[in-house]
Design a protein around this motif. Structure first.
Motif, PDB file in Angstrom:
ATOM      1  N   THR A  53     -33.900  29.641  76.132  1.00 23.40           N
ATOM      2  CA  THR A  53     -35.132  29.669  76.918  1.00 23.40           C
ATOM      3  C   THR A  53     -36.356  30.093  76.116  1.00 23.40           C
ATOM      4  O   THR A  53     -37.479  29.777  76.480  1.00 23.40           O
ATOM      5  N   ASN A 357     -30.327  26.715  89.791  1.00 29.21           N
ATOM      6  CA  ASN A 357     -30.105  28.149  89.628  1.00 29.21           C
ATOM      7  C   ASN A 357     -28.619  28.495  89.585  1.00 29.21           C
ATOM      8  O   ASN A 357     -28.207  29.418  88.886  1.00 29.21           O
ATOM      9  N   ALA A 360     -27.564  27.715  86.081  1.00 30.01           N
ATOM     10  CA  ALA A 360     -28.086  28.721  85.150  1.00 30.01           C
ATOM     11  C   ALA A 360     -27.274  30.012  85.227  1.00 30.01           C
ATOM     12  O   ALA A 360     -26.960  30.628  84.201  1.00 30.01           O
ATOM     13  N   GLN A 364     -25.021  31.728  82.252  1.00 32.84           N
ATOM     14  CA  GLN A 364     -25.255  33.103  81.819  1.00 32.84           C
ATOM     15  C   GLN A 364     -23.947  33.903  81.840  1.00 32.84           C
ATOM     16  O   GLN A 364     -23.690  34.702  80.925  1.00 32.84           O
ATOM     17  N   VAL A 370     -30.136  29.671  80.110  1.00 29.96           N
ATOM     18  CA  VAL A 370     -31.028  28.552  80.377  1.00 29.96           C
ATOM     19  C   VAL A 370     -31.873  28.953  81.578  1.00 29.96           C
ATOM     20  O   VAL A 370     -31.681  30.024  82.150  1.00 29.96           O
ATOM     21  N   SER A 372     -34.398  27.673  85.211  1.00 28.62           N
ATOM     22  CA  SER A 372     -34.827  26.676  86.175  1.00 28.62           C
ATOM     23  C   SER A 372     -36.343  26.521  86.035  1.00 28.62           C
ATOM     24  O   SER A 372     -36.957  27.133  85.166  1.00 28.62           O
ATOM     25  N   VAL A 380     -32.817  21.972  85.240  1.00 20.69           N
ATOM     26  CA  VAL A 380     -32.432  23.046  84.330  1.00 20.69           C
ATOM     27  C   VAL A 380     -33.280  22.922  83.071  1.00 20.69           C
ATOM     28  O   VAL A 380     -33.297  21.879  82.418  1.00 20.69           O
TER      29      VAL A 380
END
Length: 412
Positions: A53, A357, A360, A364, A370, A372, A380
């Motif tokens: 990110t 989400n 993501a 994680q 990553v 949204s 994503v």
């Protein structure tokens, strides 16, 4: 903070954070940050995460790049803040602005330094109104330009605008990548059209090749300015220094922030000497206390020089092709989950049939970060540091494969 924390200490930080820091998102925070380096973020409990990110497209040269850290340390030993606007020459401001304007294109020689993207938007809107003497702005559906009142006025999502109305009057939203709608909206009252060359929070949406050149033609015909928002797309993210350069368009005003400061707060508005001259009459038509802070400028100089020496703009283009190619393999393998892939350079997104989400969070849990986006629920966001390696991209892809193989991302 360098030592690892036990569960009691981690919970204490979460509780104190919730008690004392104003929140706009409900829920308990996921983890406590410990450190970050390159493409790796480590939580305070010692777990490593591959960061895809970049802190929302900020850490373009990677987290804690040694040259950026050294520049901050040197500058902090000299001075961290002085009157940054109106009285003194601050050498660090000169150095960073010369670097930025050196890659923006002909005529874009003057910069106003800010601390954030929203602040850059506010400056640009004021500049366009004052220079043209016109009140109206044309903005795009799915656009995002910030949350302060002026920036919010030209940001599309009504549920965030409505509670703060009345905002700026005479703002018209038209569909992105629709020249016919833009032509109908731009008139003799239009001060400027404001557009992201590639929409960020709208879902990393890349327009047709005739779109930005068409907006440039339409604004010139009506005497309006063209503002391009490069807050996310600038500083190499799209495989060019600025995203609009993918279409050889020459805007009137460029806004930027995020990656400019190498991880510290720094933004800029770039335009021509003629347009910026309007801020002289009356004097002090626009001001800042912290914009162009010397510490941030020093970090920005170091980050810019790293980008040049390590050819990170070119690397963004080539690694972005590799990343989208690997994602294309997954799309072929999981067509019911992954429905689209978009982007330029290392500004990339993929669309899932379900909730982004959920994807993501699942990634994680498996050690990959990553994100949204605000205005596209299935998108994503993948915006790794420009120093990301092919091996790290491969690791990201394999983790995503396990998520999709578990049926996550499919519409419920």
């Amino acid at each position: 903070m360098t030592d690892l924390l036990d569960e009691t200490e981690l919970d204490s930080y979460r509780d104190r954070f919730a008690a004392h820091l104003s929140q706009t998102v409900p829920g308990r925070k996921e983890f406590v940050v410990g450190s970050a380096s390159g493409c790796t973020l480590t939580d305070a409990g010692g777990r490593d995460y591959l960061d895809m990110t970049s802190g929302i497209a900020v850490a373009n040269v990677g987290h804690s790049h040694p040259e950026v850290v050294a520049a901050i340390q040197r500058q902090a030993a000299r001075y961290t803040h002085v009157n940054v606007y109106g009285r003194f020459v601050v050498p660090e401001q000169v150095e960073i602005v010369e670097r930025i304007t050196g890659v923006t294109g002909p005529g874009m020689d003057v910069a106003y330094l800010t601390s954030s993207g929203a602040e850059s938007t506010e400056c640009a809107l004021k500049l366009a109104r004052k220079y043209t003497g016109r009140p109206k702005f044309v903005a795009m559906e799915r656009a995002y330009h910030g949350r302060t009142l002026g920036a919010l006025s030209v940001s599309w999502r009504e549920e965030w605008r409505k509670p703060f109305e009345p905002l700026l009057p005479e703002v018209v939203f038209v569909p992105f990548d629709d020249l016919e709608a833009a032509a109908a909206a731009i008139d003799e009252r239009t001060a400027a059209v404001i557009v992201e060359p590639i929409q960020g929070e709208g879902g990393i949406r890349v327009p047709s090749d005739d779109y930005l050149p068409g907006l440039r033609r339409l604004t010139r015909e009506k005497g309006a300015l063209l503002i391009v928002d490069e807050v996310q797309g600038g500083m190499g993210r799209s495989g060019r220094w600025f995203a609009h350069q993918n279409w050889d368009v020459e805007p009137d005003i460029i806004t930027m922030a995020k990656a400019v400061g190498g991880g510290l707060p720094l933004g800029a508005v770039i335009s021509t000497p003629e347009i910026f001259a309007t801020f002289i009459d009356p004097p002090l038509s626009h001001l800042t206390t912290m914009g162009g802070n010397p510490l941030s400028c020093a970090a920005g100089i170091a980050a810019f020089d790293v980008m040049v020496r390590e050819n990170l703009v070119e690397a963004s283009a080539t690694k972005g092709e590799y990343l989208r190619g690997r994602l294309g393999e997954l799309r072929a393998e999981f067509p019911e989950a992954m429905v689209d892939i978009r982007g330029k350079g290392l500004w990339c997104a993929f669309e899932v049939a379900g909730d982004a989400n959920v994807v993501a969070r699942a990634m994680q849990e498996r050690g990959v970060l990553v994100g949204s986006v605000l205005n596209s629920s299935g998108t994503v966001r993948v915006t790794p540091p420009l120093v990301v390696t092919e091996a790290e991209i491969d690791r990201f892809v394999e983790v995503l494969r396990t998520v999709l193989a578990d049926g996550i991302g499919v519409a419920s």
